[in-house]
Write an enzyme that holds these catalytic residues in place. Structure first.
Site, PDB file in Angstrom:
ATOM      1  N   LYS A  92       2.331  -9.944  16.777  1.00  0.00           N
ATOM      2  CA  LYS A  92       3.133 -10.970  16.105  1.00  0.00           C
ATOM      3  C   LYS A  92       2.898 -12.341  16.751  1.00  0.00           C
ATOM      4  CE  LYS A  92       4.877  -8.603  12.928  1.00  0.00           C
ATOM      5  NZ  LYS A  92       4.890  -8.987  11.511  1.00  0.00           N
TER       6      LYS A  92
ATOM      7  N   ASN B 297       0.835  -1.210   0.000  1.00  0.00           N
ATOM      8  CA  ASN B 297       0.000   0.000   0.000  1.00  0.00           C
ATOM      9  C   ASN B 297       0.870   1.261   0.000  1.00  0.00           C
ATOM     10  OD1 ASN B 297       1.021   0.069   2.558  1.00  0.00           O
ATOM     11  ND2 ASN B 297      -0.947   0.161   3.617  1.00  0.00           N
ATOM     12  N   PHE B 298       2.192   1.060  -0.049  1.00  0.00           N
ATOM     13  CA  PHE B 298       3.160   2.164  -0.067  1.00  0.00           C
ATOM     14  C   PHE B 298       2.977   3.122   1.111  1.00  0.00           C
ATOM     15  CE2 PHE B 298       2.713   0.820  -4.565  1.00  0.00           C
ATOM     16  CZ  PHE B 298       3.944   0.195  -4.648  1.00  0.00           C
TER      17      PHE B 298
ATOM     18  N   LEU C 296      18.631   2.647  15.980  1.00  0.00           N
ATOM     19  CA  LEU C 296      19.939   3.262  16.191  1.00  0.00           C
ATOM     20  C   LEU C 296      20.739   3.470  14.906  1.00  0.00           C
ATOM     21  CD1 LEU C 296      22.185   4.255  18.095  1.00  0.00           C
ATOM     22  CD2 LEU C 296      22.904   1.874  18.355  1.00  0.00           C
TER      23      LEU C 296
ATOM     24  N   TYR D 185       2.859  -4.387  19.545  1.00  0.00           N
ATOM     25  CA  TYR D 185       3.459  -4.912  18.320  1.00  0.00           C
ATOM     26  C   TYR D 185       3.860  -6.382  18.519  1.00  0.00           C
ATOM     27  CZ  TYR D 185       7.000  -5.922  14.841  1.00  0.00           C
ATOM     28  OH  TYR D 185       7.727  -6.532  13.855  1.00  0.00           O
TER      29      TYR D 185
ATOM     30  N   SER E 240       8.915 -11.701  14.863  1.00  0.00           N
ATOM     31  CA  SER E 240       9.889 -10.772  15.437  1.00  0.00           C
ATOM     32  C   SER E 240      10.429 -11.319  16.749  1.00  0.00           C
ATOM     33  CB  SER E 240       9.194  -9.436  15.686  1.00  0.00           C
ATOM     34  OG  SER E 240       9.963  -8.633  16.554  1.00  0.00           O
ATOM     35  N   ALA E 241      11.669 -10.978  17.056  1.00  0.00           N
ATOM     36  CA  ALA E 241      12.251 -11.370  18.339  1.00  0.00           C
ATOM     37  C   ALA E 241      11.516 -10.703  19.501  1.00  0.00           C
ATOM     38  CB  ALA E 241      13.728 -10.991  18.375  1.00  0.00           C
TER      39      ALA E 241
END
Lengths: 392, 392
Positions: free
Chosen positions: A164, A26-27, A211, A160, A136-137
């Site tokens: 997941k 969906n950009f 970072l 989040y 994800s971790a």
């Protein structure tokens, strides 16, 4: 993650000469130019003697569509059903900002969870039975064991991460109910870097949340470094700053192609038995890097002399583990200070079963990131070689 | 649950003379006649001298609509926004068959989870900030402590239970992000019985999945009792058969009205602090009844002489706890035999904070169930007093 993981997966698929990607986007946080850069890299890799047909095979079917709309998936599966169908889906579509997820939980659950349910319903309807899912971790929350094995409990501490974890459960349950459905969940650690060509890379909107992209943006003059703060140098790590497991995006992308290969051979599911064909793998380097390590590595890559201040640990509120038990105990945990000191992957299972080894080191991550960032200070929007804007 | 919980909640709301329900139903497992029976009971309770206006206030705005369609909620909130808005939502819409949920996980997750996300988005959009959510004791999986306190870990072992656990997380996260949003999650134990009038009760499609409705259906001749099996009499309970916490549906309904009252006063959220206004409560009796207790109680209520056979424990596969850790360990758990021996609620928190006490005993549950079942052998479809069909 703020890294443009998906375009690096696309270019790796094209370069494999085995898998032809159809891209739905969906950009929201990406641009078609990223896919065009993939096509260009793949065409150039063919060499000067490539036929027109070979060159055409580097064209990606890029579809603008929102995954919140079930009709989008059905339309694509329908269209490809007359061309032999679609072999597999690599599902990387998600909202990914941990902080924002806590502020907009329903948007995150809708985008990440409801859309996954819709996608899988379409897949079953059109007999597309292979899925590689970007987990994800963060699902590990604060793990007890470092390096973190896949057997660590799933106990995410953010919306989040929970979105997941929910998708992993939904996929696992679907694999259990539909014995012909095969899925791999890849738990990303910290993807970083860019394609070594310098022609594609991260193009985040707004200030980078991670970072390494932030260091690159500072070096290129997009952000003043006044705000460069290191939160805490009294953690139990080699230099006192937090340690994360950074992984080159091209290594990350390679993990997806290896997963597709593994889905085809299906040997990874031999241990699953009656639970259905679902496996999770860490995608990490297996080597942790501290905040100060990263600053030093980016200094070497960019030549920029970072000035930073060490401030106190961030106040991170771990107040939403998924058990009601912890909810009741919350007053005692509310003011727990600081980040998790070390989040380093145990990559041995992915190596043994997928053949996944992260070969790129910190130096190449920073070098490739800097190659991209220095030639594209404002991402895909500006012509190459233009000067950076002043610090904001 | 197979019990028509929602209609008993509706009649209890009408009888409260405080809350006026708007009912949205797709009539998947219910019929409009159940709501008409509620209206009739409420009108009769007003007495012969009631004004027409009072009688009209017993009419329920019954809307046929599917909660999978976000436009349904938006339309209702929109319509009521000119009449002062909607104070609260009691969200009882869900698919509930534990066994079926394992076979059709995506349908369950879509119906139970995606729809809850949509509902809450509508609620926020229209500033409707109070939610009573029907959760389930199944979120406890195999609890370590009996009776089960609300602080027991959430570790559901079925797709249905996981869908409820996910919704609890989603609601909790929303309460955290939106500090003006208030929610109560009610963890149902085993609702049973019917309204004491005998004019409304359960009307399941197909063979009842739960013990008490099955016993009633056998007594009324809808099912032959050949198949009445007691799975295991060697559990560590007072008579060796499994113990569950049965709760009269009218008590269950009362718990919802008390929750609405508690949302208004908001005292229950004083302990929540920064985590947001979300609380969970067990809705149980606090007293366990074995399978043989239930058969004996239904024998007394119906006069039917049940013949049953004791067979071995059911093979229940506990193979999907939500932690990846357990997934790896699965081979050792796969053949764990039997049901959880005892699932009895600890009802003390609900009593202390909501003022909830289940006053109806097993005898009244069975009596009221039998009053309904014997006068409506085929539920709402048949005229009262018609004879039962032969055993199928």
């Amino acid at each position: 993650m703020d890294v443009a993981n998906s375009s690096h997966i696309v270019v790796t698929l094209l370069l494999s000469r085995k898998y032809l990607p159809v891209v739905v986007d969906n950009f929201h946080n990406s641009k078609p130019k990223a896919i065009h850069a993939c096509e260009k890299i793949a065409r150039e890799a063919l060499g000067a003697n490539a036929s027109q047909e070979e060159k055409d095979s580097c064209n990606v079917d890029l579809i603008q569509g929102d995954i919140a709309d079930p009709a989008v998936f059905n339309g694509i599966f329908e269209r490809y059903s007359t061309q032999g169908g679609i072999y597999a889906v690599i599902h990387v579509a998600a909202l990914k900002a941990v902080g924002e997820s806590g502020e907009l939980p329903l948007l995150y659950y809708q985008t990440n969870v409801s859309a996954t349910i819709n996608l899988m319903q379409s897949m079953l309807r059109y007999n597309c039975l292979n899925l590689v899912y970007s987990s994800s971790a963060t699902v590990y929350g604060t793990p007890e064991t470092i390096p973190i094995p896949e057997t660590s409990p799933v106990q995410p501490e953010s919306v989040y991460g929970r979105s997941k974890g929910m998708c992993e459960d939904i996929i696992k349950d679907t694999c259990h109910a539909e014995r012909s459905f095969n899925a791999v969940g890849l738990r990303y650690f910290n993807p970083a870097g860019a394609h070594p060509s310098g022609t594609m890379g991260e193009d985040p909107r707004g200030k980078p949340g991670n970072l390494l992209p932030l260091l690159a943006a500072i070096a290129v003059g997009r952000y003043a470094q006044d705000g460069l703060k290191v939160f805490g140098d009294d953690y139990p790590t080699h230099d006192g700053t937090c340690v994360r497991d950074y992984l080159h995006v091209m290594d990350l992308a390679k993990g997806h192609v290896l997963s597709l290969d593994a889905l085809e051979k299906a040997e990874i599911f031999k241990s699953c038995g009656k639970t259905g064909n679902y496996r999770t793998f860490n995608l990490g380097h297996g080597k942790g890097q501290s905040v100060l390590d990263m600053i030093e590595a980016m200094r070497k890559a960019s030549g920029y002399d970072y000035q930073y201040s060490i401030v106190g640990r961030r106040q991170v509120i771990h107040c939403f583990p998924s058990s009601a038990c912890m909810l009741i105990l919350i007053p005692f945990f509310l003011n727990r200070m600081g980040d998790v000191p070390d989040l380093t992957a145990d990559p041995t299972v992915a190596e043994r079963e997928l053949g996944f080894v992260a070969t790129e080191d910190l130096e190449s991550m920073c070098r490739d990131l800097w190659r991209w960032q220095s030639s594209h200070p404002n991402g895909y929007d500006e012509p190459e070689g233009s000067t950076g804007v002043s610090a904001q």
